[in-house]
Design a protein around this motif. Structure first.
Motif, PDB file in Angstrom:
ATOM      1  N   MET A   1       0.743  -1.196  -0.187  1.00 32.72           N
ATOM      2  CA  MET A   1       0.108  -0.078   0.095  1.00 32.72           C
ATOM      3  C   MET A   1       0.906   1.340  -0.052  1.00 32.72           C
ATOM      4  N   VAL A   2       2.206   1.211   0.821  1.00 35.48           N
ATOM      5  CA  VAL A   2       2.947   2.454   0.870  1.00 35.48           C
ATOM      6  C   VAL A   2       3.538   2.737  -0.451  1.00 35.48           C
ATOM      7  N   LEU A   3       4.142   1.492  -0.968  1.00 32.16           N
ATOM      8  CA  LEU A   3       4.709   1.499  -2.447  1.00 32.16           C
ATOM      9  C   LEU A   3       3.746   1.995  -3.526  1.00 32.16           C
ATOM     10  N   ALA A   4       2.607   1.753  -3.534  1.00 34.50           N
ATOM     11  CA  ALA A   4       1.773   1.987  -4.369  1.00 34.50           C
ATOM     12  C   ALA A   4       1.349   3.800  -4.029  1.00 34.50           C
ATOM     13  N   LYS A   5       1.586   4.081  -3.128  1.00 33.11           N
ATOM     14  CA  LYS A   5       1.324   5.548  -2.657  1.00 33.11           C
ATOM     15  C   LYS A   5       2.395   6.333  -3.467  1.00 33.11           C
ATOM     16  N   ILE A   6       3.710   5.610  -3.077  1.00 32.44           N
ATOM     17  CA  ILE A   6       4.902   6.309  -3.717  1.00 32.44           C
ATOM     18  C   ILE A   6       5.075   6.295  -5.292  1.00 32.44           C
ATOM     19  N   LYS A   7       4.422   5.226  -5.731  1.00 27.19           N
ATOM     20  CA  LYS A   7       4.451   5.006  -7.214  1.00 27.19           C
ATOM     21  C   LYS A   7       3.349   6.254  -7.617  1.00 27.19           C
ATOM     22  N   GLU A   8       2.516   6.272  -7.185  1.00 30.67           N
ATOM     23  CA  GLU A   8       1.648   7.459  -7.443  1.00 30.67           C
ATOM     24  C   GLU A   8       1.954   8.742  -7.688  1.00 30.67           C
ATOM     25  N   ASN A   9       2.928   9.003  -6.583  1.00 25.16           N
ATOM     26  CA  ASN A   9       3.588  10.400  -6.514  1.00 25.16           C
ATOM     27  C   ASN A   9       4.760  10.203  -5.791  1.00 25.16           C
ATOM     28  N   PRO A  10       6.113   9.920  -6.882  1.00 22.24           N
ATOM     29  CA  PRO A  10       7.447   9.728  -6.112  1.00 22.24           C
ATOM     30  C   PRO A  10       8.025  10.880  -5.518  1.00 22.24           C
ATOM     31  N   HIS A  11       7.207  12.062  -5.397  1.00 22.34           N
ATOM     32  CA  HIS A  11       7.626  13.239  -4.414  1.00 22.34           C
ATOM     33  C   HIS A  11       7.183  13.412  -3.463  1.00 22.34           C
ATOM     34  N   ASN A  12       6.279  12.563  -2.976  1.00 22.08           N
ATOM     35  CA  ASN A  12       5.497  12.423  -1.725  1.00 22.08           C
ATOM     36  C   ASN A  12       6.371  12.153  -0.608  1.00 22.08           C
ATOM     37  N   GLU A  13       7.017  13.223  -0.146  1.00 23.77           N
ATOM     38  CA  GLU A  13       7.825  13.137   1.244  1.00 23.77           C
ATOM     39  C   GLU A  13       7.208  12.073   2.297  1.00 23.77           C
ATOM     40  N   GLU A  14       5.997  12.239   2.555  1.00 17.38           N
ATOM     41  CA  GLU A  14       5.365  11.552   3.741  1.00 17.38           C
ATOM     42  C   GLU A  14       5.246  10.198   3.361  1.00 17.38           C
ATOM     43  N   ALA A  15       4.978   9.722   2.146  1.00 17.97           N
ATOM     44  CA  ALA A  15       5.136   8.341   1.762  1.00 17.97           C
ATOM     45  C   ALA A  15       6.284   7.679   1.986  1.00 17.97           C
ATOM     46  N   TRP A  16       7.426   8.620   1.736  1.00 19.03           N
ATOM     47  CA  TRP A  16       8.666   7.983   1.688  1.00 19.03           C
ATOM     48  C   TRP A  16       8.872   7.801   3.302  1.00 19.03           C
ATOM     49  N   LYS A  17       8.680   8.821   3.983  1.00 18.44           N
ATOM     50  CA  LYS A  17       9.065   8.612   5.652  1.00 18.44           C
ATOM     51  C   LYS A  17       8.162   7.383   6.027  1.00 18.44           C
ATOM     52  N   LEU A  18       6.760   7.142   5.706  1.00 20.38           N
ATOM     53  CA  LEU A  18       6.166   6.001   5.965  1.00 20.38           C
ATOM     54  C   LEU A  18       6.964   4.772   5.879  1.00 20.38           C
ATOM     55  N   LEU A  19       7.192   4.784   4.434  1.00 19.30           N
ATOM     56  CA  LEU A  19       8.177   3.631   4.052  1.00 19.30           C
ATOM     57  C   LEU A  19       9.245   3.227   5.116  1.00 19.30           C
ATOM     58  N   PHE A  20       9.938   4.291   5.402  1.00 16.35           N
ATOM     59  CA  PHE A  20      10.978   4.037   6.484  1.00 16.35           C
ATOM     60  C   PHE A  20      10.492   3.603   7.775  1.00 16.35           C
ATOM     61  N   LEU A  21       9.298   4.154   8.374  1.00 17.38           N
ATOM     62  CA  LEU A  21       8.689   3.861   9.526  1.00 17.38           C
ATOM     63  C   LEU A  21       7.892   2.495   9.720  1.00 17.38           C
ATOM     64  N   ILE A  22       7.592   1.991   8.561  1.00 16.74           N
ATOM     65  CA  ILE A  22       6.772   1.060   8.575  1.00 16.74           C
ATOM     66  C   ILE A  22       7.063  -0.278   9.418  1.00 16.74           C
ATOM     67  N   SER A  23       8.440  -0.717   9.271  1.00 15.17           N
ATOM     68  CA  SER A  23       8.755  -1.589  10.082  1.00 15.17           C
ATOM     69  C   SER A  23       8.719  -1.617  11.570  1.00 15.17           C
ATOM     70  N   ARG A  24       9.224  -0.336  12.117  1.00 18.03           N
ATOM     71  CA  ARG A  24       9.047  -0.076  13.166  1.00 18.03           C
ATOM     72  C   ARG A  24       7.673   0.114  13.878  1.00 18.03           C
ATOM     73  N   MET A  25       6.702   0.486  13.061  1.00 16.05           N
ATOM     74  CA  MET A  25       5.288   0.619  13.394  1.00 16.05           C
ATOM     75  C   MET A  25       4.621  -0.814  13.407  1.00 16.05           C
ATOM     76  N   LEU A  26       4.959  -1.761  12.529  1.00 15.91           N
ATOM     77  CA  LEU A  26       4.249  -3.113  12.302  1.00 15.91           C
ATOM     78  C   LEU A  26       5.055  -4.046  13.045  1.00 15.91           C
ATOM     79  N   LEU A  27       6.142  -4.085  13.088  1.00 18.16           N
ATOM     80  CA  LEU A  27       6.912  -5.207  13.578  1.00 18.16           C
ATOM     81  C   LEU A  27       7.451  -5.224  14.993  1.00 18.16           C
ATOM     82  N   SER A  28       7.235  -3.948  15.710  1.00 18.79           N
ATOM     83  CA  SER A  28       7.544  -4.200  17.270  1.00 18.79           C
ATOM     84  C   SER A  28       6.604  -4.916  18.016  1.00 18.79           C
ATOM     85  N   SER A  29       7.323  -5.421  18.867  1.00 22.56           N
ATOM     86  CA  SER A  29       6.722  -6.691  19.813  1.00 22.56           C
ATOM     87  C   SER A  29       5.742  -5.857  20.927  1.00 22.56           C
ATOM     88  N   PRO A  30       4.679  -6.534  20.701  1.00 18.06           N
ATOM     89  CA  PRO A  30       3.563  -5.946  21.838  1.00 18.06           C
ATOM     90  C   PRO A  30       4.031  -6.392  23.094  1.00 18.06           C
TER      91      PRO A  30
END
Length: 105
Positions: A48-77
């Motif tokens: 989903m994030v990569l599709a957002k980047i493909k839609e607009n490669p200059h979208n800084e927030e989408a690139w930030k989200l790409l770097f954050l996604i593993s911290r957001m989704l892979l952290s241990s509860p």
């Protein structure tokens, strides 16, 4: 759909984070240590994030989200057992529903 993403207020959370903050944060777990059912959800969210980047490669927030996604989704509860398993899966629903505030912190 990724077109709904631009309308979400969750993007403000991403805008407020500097790239420096992202790069200095503690490294996340790797995908090798994740169960197969969770990997599939993680890869779906990454797509989903990569599709957002493909839609607009200059979208800084989408690139930030790409770097954050593993911290957001892979952290241990913090809890274990069935509660841990349920909370791991709930994180992906929260991500897709733009409930990112506690995923980012």
């Amino acid at each position: 759909s990724t077109s709904d993403w631009s309308e979400s207020s969750a993007w403000q959370l991403i805008r407020d984070i500097s790239v420096d903050q992202i790069l200095r944060a503690t490294p996340p777990r790797t995908i090798q240590s994740i169960r197969a059912e969770v990997k599939a959800r993680f890869l779906d969210c990454c797509g989903m994030v990569l599709a957002k980047i493909k839609e607009n490669p200059h979208n800084e927030e989408a690139w930030k989200l790409l770097f954050l996604i593993s911290r957001m989704l892979l952290s241990s509860p913090k809890r274990g057992g069935k509660a841990k398993s349920k909370s791991i899966l709930a994180v992906y629903d929260e991500f897709k529903n733009f409930k990112w505030d506690h995923l980012i912190s």
